[in-house]
Enzyme design. Structure first.
Site, mmCIF file in Angstrom:
data_model
loop_
_atom_site.group_PDB
_atom_site.id
_atom_site.type_symbol
_atom_site.label_atom_id
_atom_site.label_comp_id
_atom_site.label_asym_id
_atom_site.label_seq_id
_atom_site.Cartn_x
_atom_site.Cartn_y
_atom_site.Cartn_z
ATOM 1 C CG ASP A 212 -2.057 0.996 1.142
ATOM 2 O OD1 ASP A 212 -3.069 0.850 0.452
ATOM 3 O OD2 ASP A 212 -1.368 2.413 1.346
ATOM 4 C CD GLU A 255 -4.379 3.831 -1.353
ATOM 5 O OE1 GLU A 255 -5.353 3.540 -1.465
ATOM 6 O OE2 GLU A 255 -3.747 3.955 0.478
HETATM 7 N N1 LIG Z 1 -5.995 9.687 -7.817
HETATM 8 C C1 LIG Z 1 -6.572 8.410 -7.586
HETATM 9 N N2 LIG Z 1 -6.426 8.275 -6.240
HETATM 10 C C2 LIG Z 1 -7.454 6.943 -5.704
HETATM 11 C C3 LIG Z 1 -7.421 6.528 -7.004
HETATM 12 N N3 LIG Z 1 -8.076 5.553 -5.853
HETATM 13 C C4 LIG Z 1 -7.829 5.513 -4.722
HETATM 14 N N4 LIG Z 1 -7.394 7.098 -4.452
HETATM 15 C C5 LIG Z 1 -7.706 7.634 -3.291
HETATM 16 O O1 LIG Z 1 -6.822 7.543 -2.166
HETATM 17 C C6 LIG Z 1 -6.048 7.579 -1.278
HETATM 18 C C7 LIG Z 1 -5.972 6.714 0.000
HETATM 19 O O2 LIG Z 1 -5.875 6.915 1.000
HETATM 20 P P1 LIG Z 1 -5.936 6.348 2.320
HETATM 21 O O3 LIG Z 1 -7.079 5.561 2.122
HETATM 22 O O4 LIG Z 1 -6.724 7.341 3.398
HETATM 23 O O5 LIG Z 1 -4.886 6.036 2.940
HETATM 24 P P2 LIG Z 1 -3.564 7.239 2.011
HETATM 25 O O6 LIG Z 1 -3.719 8.022 2.334
HETATM 26 O O7 LIG Z 1 -2.087 6.462 1.301
HETATM 27 O O8 LIG Z 1 -2.864 6.908 3.651
HETATM 28 P P3 LIG Z 1 -1.974 5.475 4.440
HETATM 29 O O9 LIG Z 1 -2.532 4.306 3.435
HETATM 30 O O10 LIG Z 1 -2.422 5.116 5.875
HETATM 31 O O11 LIG Z 1 -0.797 5.783 3.693
HETATM 32 C C8 LIG Z 1 -8.241 8.403 -1.302
HETATM 33 O O12 LIG Z 1 -7.548 9.804 -1.386
HETATM 34 C C9 LIG Z 1 -9.014 7.784 -2.571
HETATM 35 O O13 LIG Z 1 -9.092 8.943 -3.325
HETATM 36 C C10 LIG Z 1 -7.340 6.760 -8.053
HETATM 37 O O14 LIG Z 1 -7.799 5.815 -8.611
HETATM 38 N N5 LIG Z 1 -6.868 7.360 -8.556
#
Ligand SMILES: Nc1nc2c(ncn2[C@@H]2O[C@H](COP(=O)(O)OP(=O)(O)OP(=O)(O)O)[C@@H](O)[C@H]2O)c(=O)[nH]1
Length: 350
Positions: A212, A255
């Site tokens: 992740d 992600e």
């Molecule tokens: N640009 C983009 N963002 C995405 C996509 N899928 C998910 N996200 C974003 O990924 C982010 C994941 O945030 P969190 O689950 O808080 O995780 P993080 O910010 O990586 O924090 P940690 O995992 O705790 O390190 C969110 O803002 C989602 O909107 C995508 O396909 N494209």
């Protein structure tokens, strides 16, 4: 004498009637008819030709009568014609064949000819009666049809190829994630299930690495969603470079990525996770005038018959390890031991 003439009259009348019938038919028959006399030493002579042949040879039947065949049939066709006569004489049986005759090669004329030999009491062929029908229109229609079929077959082949390509594209779309090009979650599970069942049968090692990106939300929030998309695509490229061919990698969630490694234990899986960690840390992703740097956290679990009754159970252990990596401050790798206790990758090697 008079009595004899009277007795012959019905026979003469019958012969006259029959001659008139045959002569009428001969004159009106639309196809070419020819009667050939078979002479000595394999020579052939025209006995009679009907009006269509008169027109074709430019002579009347009376003019043609008695002429050797060489003087009537054009020299170009003579060898083929003689060969057929000889065949008919030799076989003493009816003969049917198709021939091509043409004034010029661009417009060939097709003929269907039937020959019947007239055999005398000694078994010698005296005459050959032949009928030739012009079948050019039929052959031309067949050729037109053949060409139309060819065009149609070509078109069908092109459409089939286009459809096949579209199907292939659909299959690709159905199993890949549109943004990163990695396997989508559903297909990852299909392949992983297959590998898991193979491991149950073979007893070989199997490991899962859940990865992740750290604080990915910050990238989205500060630079926008398009920048986040670019990062995901670039990281997928890094994955492709680092993975072995046999590794199955899929985009598990936003992600989050999952890697299934066949014939690999926890140590090998940790080494892969470290290579990924380093490659991601080293990559600078350029978004406009900002160079984006990322780190990742990973959870590793090796298949253990005691804990993992299913693939889901094994992935769940790797996910718990990933959660622990996040809890330990991110940018680190945590391993789930077979007894489900957790340790860092460094502890695993020590
Ligand atoms: N640009 C983009 N963002 C995405 C996509 N899928 C998910 N996200 C974003 O990924 C982010 C994941 O945030 P969190 O689950 O808080 O995780 P993080 O910010 O990586 O924090 P940690 O995992 O705790 O390190 C969110 O803002 C989602 O909107 C995508 O396909 N494209």
């Amino acid at each position: 004498m008079k009595i004899l003439r009277n007795a012959q009259r019905p026979l003469v009348n019958a012969l006259r009637r029959r001659y008139a019938i045959f002569d009428g038919l001969w004159q009106r028959f639309p196809d070419n008819i020819f009667l050939i006399r078979c002479g000595d030493a394999g020579r052939f002579y025209v006995e009679a030709i009907n009006p269509p042949l008169e027109a074709m040879f430019g002579m009347t039947s009376e003019e043609a009568c008695g002429k050797p065949i060489e003087e009537v049939v054009p020299a170009d066709y003579l060898p083929a014609v003689l060969a057929r006569y000889q065949e008919c004489v030799a076989s003493r049986a009816p003969l049917s064949y198709e021939e091509i005759g043409a004034a010029d090669q661009a417009n060939p004329q097709y003929w269907l000819t039937i020959m019947v030999p007239a055999v005398d009491g000694q078994g010698r062929v005296e005459y050959i009666l032949g009928i030739s029908r012009d079948i050019t229109l039929i052959r031309q229609a067949e050729e037109t049809l053949r060409q139309a079929n060819e065009v149609l077959e070509k078109r069908v082949a092109e459409r089939t190829a286009a459809l096949e390509a579209a199907n292939q594209r659909l299959r690709e779309l159905a199993i890949h994630d549109g943004l990163t090009g990695l396997y989508n979650r559903r297909h990852f599970f299909e392949l992983a299930e297959h590998a898991f069942r193979q491991t149950l049968r073979s007893g070989f090692d199997l490991s899962v690495v859940m990865v992740d990106l750290d604080s990915f939300k910050r990238i989205n929030d500060s630079l926008g969603h398009a920048a986040g998309d670019l990062v995901l695509r670039e990281i997928a490229g890094v994955f492709r470079l680092v993975m072995r061919e046999s590794d199955i990698v899929g985009r598990y969630g936003g992600e989050e990525f999952a890697v299934l490694m066949s014939s690999a234990g926890a140590q090998e899986a940790c080494r892969l996770a470290e290579r990924l960690q380093n490659a991601v840390a080293d990559s600078r992703i350029q978004w406009r005038d900002t160079a984006i740097q990322c780190t990742l956290s990973a959870g590793v679990a090796q298949y253990s018959p005691q804990c993992d009754a299913s693939l889901d159970a094994l992935i769940e252990r790797a996910d718990v390890a990933l959660f622990e990596a996040k809890s330990r401050g991110r940018n680190c790798i945590v391993v789930s031991r077979p007894d489900t206790s957790l340790c860092s990758s460094r502890e695993l090697f020590s």
